[in-house]
Design an enzyme around this catalytic site. Structure first.
Site, PDB file in Angstrom:
ATOM      1  CE  LYS A   1      36.717  38.916  44.921  1.00 31.78           C
ATOM      2  NZ  LYS A   1      37.707  38.720  45.784  1.00 31.78           N
ATOM      3  CB  THR A   2      39.350  37.479  38.445  1.00 33.27           C
ATOM      4  OG1 THR A   2      38.873  38.592  39.395  1.00 33.27           O
ATOM      5  CG2 THR A   2      39.433  37.825  37.112  1.00 33.27           C
TER       6      THR A   2
ATOM      7  CD  GLU B   1      36.199  38.934  40.384  1.00 34.75           C
ATOM      8  OE1 GLU B   1      36.695  39.406  40.910  1.00 34.75           O
ATOM      9  OE2 GLU B   1      36.003  38.921  39.073  1.00 34.75           O
TER      10      GLU B   1
END
Length: 494
Positions: free
Chosen positions: A128-129, A172
Protein backbone atom coordinates in the site's frame (compact mmCIF):
# COMPACT_ATOMS: atom_id res chain seq x y z
CA UNK A 1 -18.46 2.60 15.56
CA UNK A 2 -21.88 4.19 15.92
CA UNK A 3 -23.64 6.13 13.15
CA UNK A 4 -23.78 9.20 15.41
CA UNK A 5 -20.03 9.11 16.08
CA UNK A 6 -19.35 8.55 12.40
CA UNK A 7 -21.45 11.60 11.47
CA UNK A 8 -19.65 13.80 14.02
CA UNK A 9 -16.30 12.73 12.56
CA UNK A 10 -17.45 13.52 9.01
CA UNK A 11 -18.45 17.05 10.01
CA UNK A 12 -15.16 17.77 11.82
CA UNK A 13 -12.39 19.59 9.93
CA UNK A 14 -8.70 19.95 10.73
CA UNK A 15 -9.21 23.62 11.55
CA UNK A 16 -11.75 22.62 14.23
CA UNK A 17 -9.02 20.81 16.18
CA UNK A 18 -7.29 23.95 17.52
CA UNK A 19 -3.80 23.36 18.90
CA UNK A 20 -3.01 19.70 18.25
CA UNK A 21 -0.57 17.64 20.33
CA UNK A 22 0.60 14.27 18.99
CA UNK A 23 1.94 11.64 21.38
CA UNK A 24 4.79 9.75 19.72
CA UNK A 25 5.09 12.33 16.93
CA UNK A 26 8.26 10.86 15.40
CA UNK A 27 6.69 7.72 13.93
CA UNK A 28 6.12 7.74 10.20
CA UNK A 29 2.33 7.86 10.46
CA UNK A 30 2.17 10.47 13.21
CA UNK A 31 4.89 12.65 11.67
CA UNK A 32 3.01 12.62 8.37
CA UNK A 33 -0.15 13.86 10.05
CA UNK A 34 1.83 16.50 11.96
CA UNK A 35 3.46 17.72 8.72
CA UNK A 36 0.07 17.93 7.02
CA UNK A 37 -1.42 19.97 9.88
CA UNK A 38 1.58 22.30 10.00
CA UNK A 39 1.35 23.00 6.28
CA UNK A 40 -2.30 23.90 6.89
CA UNK A 41 -1.04 26.50 9.40
CA UNK A 42 -2.48 24.61 12.37
CA UNK A 43 -0.59 24.89 15.65
CA UNK A 44 1.13 21.56 16.40
CA UNK A 45 3.22 20.12 19.20
CA UNK A 46 4.36 16.59 19.86
CA UNK A 47 6.28 14.45 22.31
CA UNK A 48 8.94 11.82 21.66
CA UNK A 49 11.73 9.93 23.40
CA UNK A 50 13.90 9.28 20.32
CA UNK A 51 15.36 11.80 17.89
CA UNK A 52 13.72 10.44 14.74
CA UNK A 53 14.89 11.88 11.37
CA UNK A 54 11.41 13.32 10.77
CA UNK A 55 11.56 15.64 13.76
CA UNK A 56 13.94 18.18 12.24
CA UNK A 57 11.51 18.81 9.40
CA UNK A 58 8.62 19.29 11.82
CA UNK A 59 10.60 21.81 13.83
CA UNK A 60 11.49 23.66 10.62
CA UNK A 61 7.77 23.96 9.84
CA UNK A 62 7.10 25.52 13.26
CA UNK A 63 6.18 22.46 15.29
CA UNK A 64 7.11 22.29 18.98
CA UNK A 65 8.76 18.98 19.84
CA UNK A 66 9.21 17.83 23.44
CA UNK A 67 11.78 15.10 24.02
CA UNK A 68 10.02 13.91 27.17
CA UNK A 69 6.50 12.84 28.06
CA UNK A 70 5.19 15.33 30.62
CA UNK A 71 1.80 16.61 31.76
CA UNK A 72 2.99 20.17 31.08
CA UNK A 73 3.32 19.32 27.36
CA UNK A 74 -0.47 19.68 27.19
CA UNK A 75 -0.55 23.32 28.30
CA UNK A 76 -2.49 25.28 25.69
CA UNK A 77 -3.54 22.15 23.83
CA UNK A 78 -7.07 21.64 22.46
CA UNK A 79 -6.79 18.19 20.84
CA UNK A 80 -4.57 15.24 21.72
CA UNK A 81 -3.83 12.67 19.01
CA UNK A 82 -2.58 9.17 19.76
CA UNK A 83 -1.78 6.04 17.77
CA UNK A 84 -2.63 2.42 18.51
CA UNK A 85 0.87 1.99 19.96
CA UNK A 86 0.07 4.43 22.81
CA UNK A 87 -1.50 2.71 25.84
CA UNK A 88 -4.51 4.15 27.68
CA UNK A 89 -2.43 4.65 30.84
CA UNK A 90 0.21 6.74 29.08
CA UNK A 91 0.97 9.80 31.22
CA UNK A 92 -0.18 12.29 28.59
CA UNK A 93 -3.35 10.31 27.79
CA UNK A 94 -4.27 10.29 31.48
CA UNK A 95 -3.61 14.02 31.72
CA UNK A 96 -5.66 14.74 28.57
CA UNK A 97 -8.66 12.95 30.05
CA UNK A 98 -8.22 14.77 33.36
CA UNK A 99 -8.25 18.12 31.55
CA UNK A 100 -11.24 17.17 29.40
CA UNK A 101 -9.38 17.69 26.13
CA UNK A 102 -10.59 16.31 22.82
CA UNK A 103 -8.79 12.96 22.28
CA UNK A 104 -8.63 11.48 18.78
CA UNK A 105 -7.00 8.43 17.28
CA UNK A 106 -4.63 9.33 14.45
CA UNK A 107 -7.14 8.02 11.91
CA UNK A 108 -9.90 10.25 13.32
CA UNK A 109 -7.70 13.33 13.06
CA UNK A 110 -6.68 12.36 9.54
CA UNK A 111 -10.32 11.84 8.58
CA UNK A 112 -11.03 15.38 9.77
CA UNK A 113 -8.20 16.66 7.57
CA UNK A 114 -9.78 14.87 4.59
CA UNK A 115 -13.17 16.53 5.03
CA UNK A 116 -14.27 18.28 1.84
CA UNK A 117 -11.75 16.48 -0.40
CA UNK A 118 -12.23 13.65 -2.91
CA UNK A 119 -10.11 11.01 -1.22
CA UNK A 120 -8.29 7.99 -2.63
CA UNK A 121 -7.58 5.51 0.17
CA UNK A 122 -5.15 2.63 -0.41
CA UNK A 123 -5.31 -0.44 1.83
CA UNK A 124 -3.98 -4.00 1.64
CA UNK A 125 -1.83 -6.46 3.54
CA UNK A 126 1.26 -5.19 1.74
CA UNK A 127 2.17 -2.89 -1.14
CA UNK A 128 0.00 0.00 0.00
CA UNK A 129 2.83 2.47 0.69
CA UNK A 130 4.30 2.02 -2.77
CA UNK A 131 0.88 2.19 -4.44
CA UNK A 132 -0.04 5.31 -2.46
CA UNK A 133 3.23 6.97 -3.45
CA UNK A 134 2.83 6.13 -7.14
CA UNK A 135 -0.75 7.42 -7.15
CA UNK A 136 0.37 10.65 -5.50
CA UNK A 137 3.20 11.20 -8.00
CA UNK A 138 0.88 10.68 -10.95
CA UNK A 139 -1.49 13.36 -9.70
CA UNK A 140 1.40 15.69 -8.94
CA UNK A 141 2.90 15.29 -12.41
CA UNK A 142 -0.52 16.03 -13.88
CA UNK A 143 -0.49 19.37 -12.04
CA UNK A 144 -3.40 18.41 -9.77
CA UNK A 145 -1.50 19.17 -6.51
CA UNK A 146 -3.11 16.51 -4.29
CA UNK A 147 -2.94 16.44 -0.52
CA UNK A 148 -1.39 13.22 0.75
CA UNK A 149 -0.30 11.31 3.84
CA UNK A 150 1.84 8.22 3.23
CA UNK A 151 3.60 5.67 5.42
CA UNK A 152 6.91 6.48 3.74
CA UNK A 153 8.74 9.34 2.05
CA UNK A 154 8.51 9.81 -1.71
CA UNK A 155 12.12 10.16 -2.80
CA UNK A 156 11.31 12.77 -5.44
CA UNK A 157 9.31 14.91 -2.99
CA UNK A 158 11.31 14.20 0.18
CA UNK A 159 8.18 14.15 2.30
CA UNK A 160 5.50 11.83 3.63
CA UNK A 161 2.72 14.42 3.70
CA UNK A 162 1.56 17.60 1.96
CA UNK A 163 -1.44 19.93 2.00
CA UNK A 164 -2.28 20.52 -1.64
CA UNK A 165 -4.57 22.94 -3.41
CA UNK A 166 -6.28 20.28 -5.52
CA UNK A 167 -9.49 18.40 -4.84
CA UNK A 168 -7.86 14.99 -4.32
CA UNK A 169 -6.50 13.59 -1.06
CA UNK A 170 -4.38 10.42 -1.35
CA UNK A 171 -3.95 8.46 1.86
CA UNK A 172 -2.49 5.15 2.97
CA UNK A 173 -5.25 3.41 4.91
CA UNK A 174 -4.12 1.11 7.73
CA UNK A 175 -6.19 -2.00 8.25
CA UNK A 176 -4.06 -3.42 11.08
CA UNK A 177 -6.17 -1.80 13.83
CA UNK A 178 -9.43 -1.23 11.89
CA UNK A 179 -8.59 2.47 11.59
CA UNK A 180 -9.23 2.43 7.83
CA UNK A 181 -12.92 2.16 8.68
CA UNK A 182 -12.82 5.82 9.76
CA UNK A 183 -12.50 6.98 6.15
CA UNK A 184 -15.11 7.62 3.47
CA UNK A 185 -13.09 7.51 0.26
CA UNK A 186 -14.21 8.27 -3.25
CA UNK A 187 -11.84 5.52 -4.42
CA UNK A 188 -10.87 2.53 -2.28
CA UNK A 189 -7.86 0.53 -3.54
CA UNK A 190 -7.16 -2.90 -2.04
CA UNK A 191 -3.81 -4.31 -3.16
CA UNK A 192 -4.22 -7.77 -1.60
CA UNK A 193 -5.70 -9.60 1.39
CA UNK A 194 -3.58 -12.22 3.15
CA UNK A 195 -3.64 -13.63 6.67
CA UNK A 196 -2.21 -10.88 8.86
CA UNK A 197 -3.26 -8.75 11.84
CA UNK A 198 -5.02 -11.81 13.24
CA UNK A 199 -4.46 -10.41 16.73
CA UNK A 200 -7.12 -7.87 15.72
CA UNK A 201 -9.40 -9.94 13.46
CA UNK A 202 -9.10 -13.47 14.84
CA UNK A 203 -8.96 -15.18 11.47
CA UNK A 204 -8.80 -14.51 7.73
CA UNK A 205 -12.60 -14.44 7.48
CA UNK A 206 -12.73 -11.60 10.01
CA UNK A 207 -10.08 -9.67 8.08
CA UNK A 208 -11.94 -10.12 4.79
CA UNK A 209 -15.16 -8.93 6.43
CA UNK A 210 -13.43 -5.71 7.51
CA UNK A 211 -12.20 -5.10 3.96
CA UNK A 212 -15.76 -5.57 2.71
CA UNK A 213 -16.92 -2.98 5.26
CA UNK A 214 -14.21 -0.67 3.92
CA UNK A 215 -15.60 -0.93 0.38
CA UNK A 216 -19.08 -0.08 1.68
CA UNK A 217 -17.74 3.28 2.91
CA UNK A 218 -17.01 4.45 -0.65
CA UNK A 219 -18.92 7.63 -1.45
CA UNK A 220 -21.73 7.62 -4.02
CA UNK A 221 -20.34 7.79 -7.55
CA UNK A 222 -16.99 6.41 -6.42
CA UNK A 223 -15.47 2.99 -7.03
CA UNK A 224 -13.34 0.16 -5.67
CA UNK A 225 -10.06 -1.08 -7.22
CA UNK A 226 -8.78 -4.58 -6.43
CA UNK A 227 -6.04 -6.93 -7.65
CA UNK A 228 -7.33 -9.62 -10.00
CA UNK A 229 -4.32 -11.85 -9.24
CA UNK A 230 -4.80 -12.06 -5.47
CA UNK A 231 -7.26 -14.72 -4.17
CA UNK A 232 -8.38 -12.61 -1.22
CA UNK A 233 -8.95 -9.56 -3.39
CA UNK A 234 -10.78 -11.70 -5.93
CA UNK A 235 -13.23 -12.86 -3.26
CA UNK A 236 -13.65 -9.27 -2.10
CA UNK A 237 -14.42 -8.05 -5.63
CA UNK A 238 -17.26 -10.56 -5.95
CA UNK A 239 -18.78 -9.62 -2.60
CA UNK A 240 -18.36 -5.87 -3.17
CA UNK A 241 -20.17 -6.11 -6.52
CA UNK A 242 -22.94 -8.10 -4.86
CA UNK A 243 -23.24 -5.27 -2.34
CA UNK A 244 -23.76 -2.81 -5.20
CA UNK A 245 -20.29 -1.30 -5.47
CA UNK A 246 -18.56 -0.47 -8.76
CA UNK A 247 -15.36 -2.53 -8.86
CA UNK A 248 -12.42 -2.38 -11.29
CA UNK A 249 -9.58 -4.89 -11.27
CA UNK A 250 -5.94 -4.93 -12.35
CA UNK A 251 -3.36 -7.67 -12.86
CA UNK A 252 -2.09 -10.32 -15.26
CA UNK A 253 -5.25 -12.42 -15.01
CA UNK A 254 -7.61 -12.67 -17.94
CA UNK A 255 -10.65 -10.52 -17.35
CA UNK A 256 -8.77 -7.81 -15.41
CA UNK A 257 -9.98 -4.34 -16.40
CA UNK A 258 -6.35 -3.23 -16.61
CA UNK A 259 -4.22 -6.12 -17.77
CA UNK A 260 -0.42 -6.35 -17.65
CA UNK A 261 1.51 -8.36 -20.22
CA UNK A 262 5.04 -8.75 -21.57
CA UNK A 263 6.54 -7.89 -18.18
CA UNK A 264 10.32 -7.39 -18.27
CA UNK A 265 12.29 -7.05 -15.05
CA UNK A 266 15.95 -6.18 -14.50
CA UNK A 267 18.19 -4.73 -11.84
CA UNK A 268 17.42 -1.24 -13.17
CA UNK A 269 13.64 -1.44 -13.22
CA UNK A 270 10.52 -3.07 -14.63
CA UNK A 271 8.37 -2.42 -17.69
CA UNK A 272 5.18 -3.91 -19.08
CA UNK A 273 2.45 -3.41 -21.66
CA UNK A 274 -0.90 -2.27 -20.30
CA UNK A 275 -4.32 -2.83 -21.84
CA UNK A 276 -7.47 -1.36 -20.37
CA UNK A 277 -11.02 -2.09 -21.48
CA UNK A 278 -9.62 -3.50 -24.74
CA UNK A 279 -7.55 -0.37 -25.43
CA UNK A 280 -3.76 -0.40 -25.43
CA UNK A 281 -2.18 2.08 -23.00
CA UNK A 282 1.27 1.31 -24.36
CA UNK A 283 4.37 0.57 -22.32
CA UNK A 284 4.62 1.51 -18.66
CA UNK A 285 8.12 1.62 -17.17
CA UNK A 286 9.52 2.19 -13.69
CA UNK A 287 13.02 2.81 -12.41
CA UNK A 288 12.51 0.48 -9.44
CA UNK A 289 13.02 -3.29 -9.88
CA UNK A 290 10.57 -6.05 -9.10
CA UNK A 291 7.57 -7.63 -10.79
CA UNK A 292 5.46 -6.73 -7.75
CA UNK A 293 6.37 -3.06 -8.25
CA UNK A 294 4.88 -3.23 -11.73
CA UNK A 295 1.72 -4.74 -10.29
CA UNK A 296 1.47 -2.00 -7.66
CA UNK A 297 1.91 0.66 -10.31
CA UNK A 298 -0.95 -0.74 -12.38
CA UNK A 299 -3.38 -0.05 -9.52
CA UNK A 300 -2.31 3.59 -9.62
CA UNK A 301 -2.58 3.66 -13.43
CA UNK A 302 -6.10 2.23 -13.42
CA UNK A 303 -7.26 4.69 -10.75
CA UNK A 304 -5.76 7.70 -12.51
CA UNK A 305 -7.25 6.77 -15.90
CA UNK A 306 -10.70 6.31 -14.37
CA UNK A 307 -10.39 9.74 -12.73
CA UNK A 308 -9.51 11.40 -16.02
CA UNK A 309 -5.77 11.94 -15.61
CA UNK A 310 -4.10 12.22 -19.07
CA UNK A 311 -2.26 9.04 -20.04
CA UNK A 312 0.92 10.92 -20.96
CA UNK A 313 1.11 12.36 -17.43
CA UNK A 314 0.71 8.89 -15.96
CA UNK A 315 3.47 7.38 -18.11
CA UNK A 316 5.87 10.27 -17.53
CA UNK A 317 5.31 10.26 -13.77
CA UNK A 318 6.09 6.57 -13.36
CA UNK A 319 9.06 6.63 -15.75
CA UNK A 320 10.69 9.54 -13.93
CA UNK A 321 9.99 8.48 -10.35
CA UNK A 322 13.05 7.38 -8.33
CA UNK A 323 10.82 5.42 -5.99
CA UNK A 324 9.95 5.55 -2.31
CA UNK A 325 12.41 5.78 0.51
CA UNK A 326 12.85 2.44 2.25
CA UNK A 327 11.60 0.60 -0.87
CA UNK A 328 14.72 -0.65 -2.68
CA UNK A 329 16.46 2.53 -1.60
CA UNK A 330 20.18 2.52 -2.28
CA UNK A 331 21.73 4.11 0.80
CA UNK A 332 25.21 4.10 -0.71
CA UNK A 333 28.19 2.04 -1.87
CA UNK A 334 31.48 1.68 -0.03
CA UNK A 335 34.42 -0.32 -1.33
CA UNK A 336 32.26 -2.41 -3.63
CA UNK A 337 29.52 -3.21 -1.08
CA UNK A 338 26.10 -1.80 -1.93
CA UNK A 339 23.77 -1.06 1.02
CA UNK A 340 20.01 -0.93 0.44
CA UNK A 341 17.09 -0.20 2.74
CA UNK A 342 13.81 -2.08 2.32
CA UNK A 343 10.69 -1.85 4.49
CA UNK A 344 9.29 -5.35 3.82
CA UNK A 345 8.34 -7.37 6.90
CA UNK A 346 5.39 -9.51 5.72
CA UNK A 347 6.57 -12.87 4.30
CA UNK A 348 5.06 -12.26 0.86
CA UNK A 349 6.65 -8.84 0.41
CA UNK A 350 9.91 -10.11 1.94
CA UNK A 351 10.06 -12.94 -0.59
CA UNK A 352 9.45 -10.57 -3.49
CA UNK A 353 12.02 -8.07 -2.22
CA UNK A 354 14.73 -10.66 -1.52
CA UNK A 355 14.27 -12.34 -4.90
CA UNK A 356 14.57 -8.97 -6.62
CA UNK A 357 17.64 -8.02 -4.58
CA UNK A 358 19.27 -11.32 -5.54
CA UNK A 359 18.93 -10.20 -9.15
CA UNK A 360 20.45 -6.85 -8.22
CA UNK A 361 23.37 -8.61 -6.51
CA UNK A 362 24.20 -10.54 -9.69
CA UNK A 363 27.35 -12.58 -9.02
CA UNK A 364 27.67 -11.11 -5.52
CA UNK A 365 26.09 -12.39 -2.35
CA UNK A 366 23.01 -11.03 -0.62
CA UNK A 367 23.32 -10.29 3.10
CA UNK A 368 20.02 -9.45 4.84
CA UNK A 369 19.95 -7.53 8.14
CA UNK A 370 16.43 -8.12 9.44
CA UNK A 371 14.56 -6.72 12.43
CA UNK A 372 11.10 -8.27 12.90
CA UNK A 373 8.47 -5.56 13.32
CA UNK A 374 5.74 -7.05 15.50
CA UNK A 375 5.86 -9.87 18.04
CA UNK A 376 2.45 -11.26 17.12
CA UNK A 377 3.38 -11.44 13.44
CA UNK A 378 6.75 -13.05 14.21
CA UNK A 379 5.00 -15.60 16.41
CA UNK A 380 2.25 -16.46 13.94
CA UNK A 381 4.35 -16.32 10.75
CA UNK A 382 7.75 -17.48 11.96
CA UNK A 383 7.90 -20.37 9.49
CA UNK A 384 7.01 -18.15 6.52
CA UNK A 385 9.37 -15.34 7.57
CA UNK A 386 12.19 -17.83 8.07
CA UNK A 387 11.54 -19.30 4.61
CA UNK A 388 11.78 -15.83 3.04
CA UNK A 389 15.06 -15.09 4.83
CA UNK A 390 16.48 -18.44 3.74
CA UNK A 391 16.51 -17.08 0.17
CA UNK A 392 19.45 -14.85 1.16
CA UNK A 393 23.07 -15.97 1.35
CA UNK A 394 23.60 -14.70 4.87
CA UNK A 395 21.23 -13.29 7.49
CA UNK A 396 21.75 -11.12 10.56
CA UNK A 397 18.65 -11.03 12.81
CA UNK A 398 17.94 -8.38 15.46
CA UNK A 399 15.47 -8.66 18.30
CA UNK A 400 11.79 -7.99 17.52
CA UNK A 401 10.97 -4.25 17.59
CA UNK A 402 7.43 -4.88 18.94
CA UNK A 403 6.51 -1.59 20.66
CA UNK A 404 4.24 -2.32 23.61
CA UNK A 405 4.25 -6.08 23.00
CA UNK A 406 5.30 -8.78 25.48
CA UNK A 407 7.80 -11.44 24.42
CA UNK A 408 7.43 -14.85 25.98
CA UNK A 409 10.41 -17.16 26.70
CA UNK A 410 11.48 -18.99 23.54
CA UNK A 411 10.03 -16.32 21.25
CA UNK A 412 11.61 -13.53 19.26
CA UNK A 413 14.76 -13.02 17.25
CA UNK A 414 16.71 -16.03 18.57
CA UNK A 415 13.88 -18.44 17.77
CA UNK A 416 13.44 -16.93 14.30
CA UNK A 417 17.15 -17.26 13.58
CA UNK A 418 17.10 -20.93 14.56
CA UNK A 419 14.17 -21.52 12.17
CA UNK A 420 16.02 -20.16 9.10
CA UNK A 421 17.12 -23.03 6.86
CA UNK A 422 20.69 -21.86 6.33
CA UNK A 423 24.00 -23.27 7.58
CA UNK A 424 24.87 -22.14 11.11
CA UNK A 425 27.72 -19.97 9.83
CA UNK A 426 25.38 -18.15 7.40
CA UNK A 427 22.97 -16.85 10.05
CA UNK A 428 23.37 -15.08 13.37
CA UNK A 429 21.18 -13.48 16.04
CA UNK A 430 22.60 -10.16 17.25
CA UNK A 431 20.41 -8.78 20.05
CA UNK A 432 22.45 -5.61 20.62
CA UNK A 433 21.96 -2.87 18.00
CA UNK A 434 25.50 -1.50 18.42
CA UNK A 435 27.05 -4.88 17.56
CA UNK A 436 25.32 -5.24 14.17
CA UNK A 437 27.67 -3.06 12.04
CA UNK A 438 30.72 -5.06 13.11
CA UNK A 439 28.94 -8.30 12.27
CA UNK A 440 28.01 -7.05 8.80
CA UNK A 441 31.56 -5.78 8.19
CA UNK A 442 32.86 -9.23 9.10
CA UNK A 443 30.59 -10.87 6.52
CA UNK A 444 30.31 -8.44 3.58
CA UNK A 445 32.90 -8.37 0.80
CA UNK A 446 33.27 -6.44 -2.47
CA UNK A 447 30.46 -7.26 -4.88
CA UNK A 448 27.95 -8.09 -2.15
CA UNK A 449 24.59 -6.43 -1.59
CA UNK A 450 23.59 -5.72 2.03
CA UNK A 451 19.96 -4.84 2.76
CA UNK A 452 18.45 -3.59 6.02
CA UNK A 453 14.89 -4.87 6.20
CA UNK A 454 11.93 -4.83 8.57
CA UNK A 455 10.90 -2.57 11.44
CA UNK A 456 11.13 1.24 11.01
CA UNK A 457 14.21 1.76 13.25
CA UNK A 458 16.30 -0.49 11.00
CA UNK A 459 16.33 2.30 8.40
CA UNK A 460 18.76 4.13 10.69
CA UNK A 461 21.15 1.18 10.45
CA UNK A 462 22.07 1.81 6.81
CA UNK A 463 24.16 4.88 7.57
CA UNK A 464 25.92 3.05 10.40
CA UNK A 465 26.76 0.17 8.08
CA UNK A 466 28.19 2.53 5.46
CA UNK A 467 30.31 4.22 8.11
CA UNK A 468 31.59 0.89 9.43
CA UNK A 469 32.41 -0.34 5.92
CA UNK A 470 34.26 2.90 5.21
CA UNK A 471 36.30 2.50 8.39
CA UNK A 472 37.23 -1.03 7.34
CA UNK A 473 38.24 0.09 3.87
CA UNK A 474 40.29 3.01 5.16
CA UNK A 475 42.20 0.72 7.50
CA UNK A 476 43.11 -1.68 4.69
CA UNK A 477 46.60 -1.49 3.11
CA UNK A 478 46.66 0.45 -0.15
CA UNK A 479 43.23 1.96 0.55
CA UNK A 480 41.75 3.84 -2.41
CA UNK A 481 38.06 4.75 -1.91
CA UNK A 482 35.58 4.02 -4.67
CA UNK A 483 32.58 5.98 -3.54
CA UNK A 484 30.34 6.40 -0.54
CA UNK A 485 27.11 8.08 0.38
CA UNK A 486 23.62 8.06 -1.09
CA UNK A 487 22.44 7.49 -4.65
CA UNK A 488 23.80 10.80 -5.90
CA UNK A 489 27.31 10.09 -4.65
CA UNK A 490 27.17 6.52 -5.84
CA UNK A 491 25.93 7.57 -9.24
CA UNK A 492 23.21 4.93 -9.30
CA UNK A 493 19.70 4.27 -8.12
CA UNK A 494 17.74 1.04 -7.94
Amino acid sequence: MSTKTNQIERELTAEDLGHVHLIGVGGVGMSGLARLLLTRHISVSGSELREWPTLAGLRALGGTIYMTHEASNLDGVDTVVYSTAIPDDHLEMVEARRRGLRILHRSEALAAAMTGRRSIAIAGTHGKTTTTSMTTLIFQHAGLDPSFVIGGEISEVGSNAHHGSGEHFVVEADESDRSFLRYHPYVAIITNIEADHLNTYGDLAGLEEAFLDFTKLVEPGGFVVTCADDPGAQRLAVRAREAGQTVYTYGESEGADLRLSDIVTSASGVRYLATMDGRSLGEISLRVPGRHMGLNSSAAVLTAVKLGVPLESIVEALASSPGVRRRFELKGTVDGVRVYDEYAYHPTSMTAAINTLRDVAGDGRLVVVFQPYRMYRTREMQTEIAAALALADEVVVLEVFGPGEAREPGEGGAALTAAIDLPAEAKVFVPEWDEVPAEVVRRATAGDVVVTMGAPPISLMGDELLSALADRAEAAPGYAPRHAGGPEAAGERA
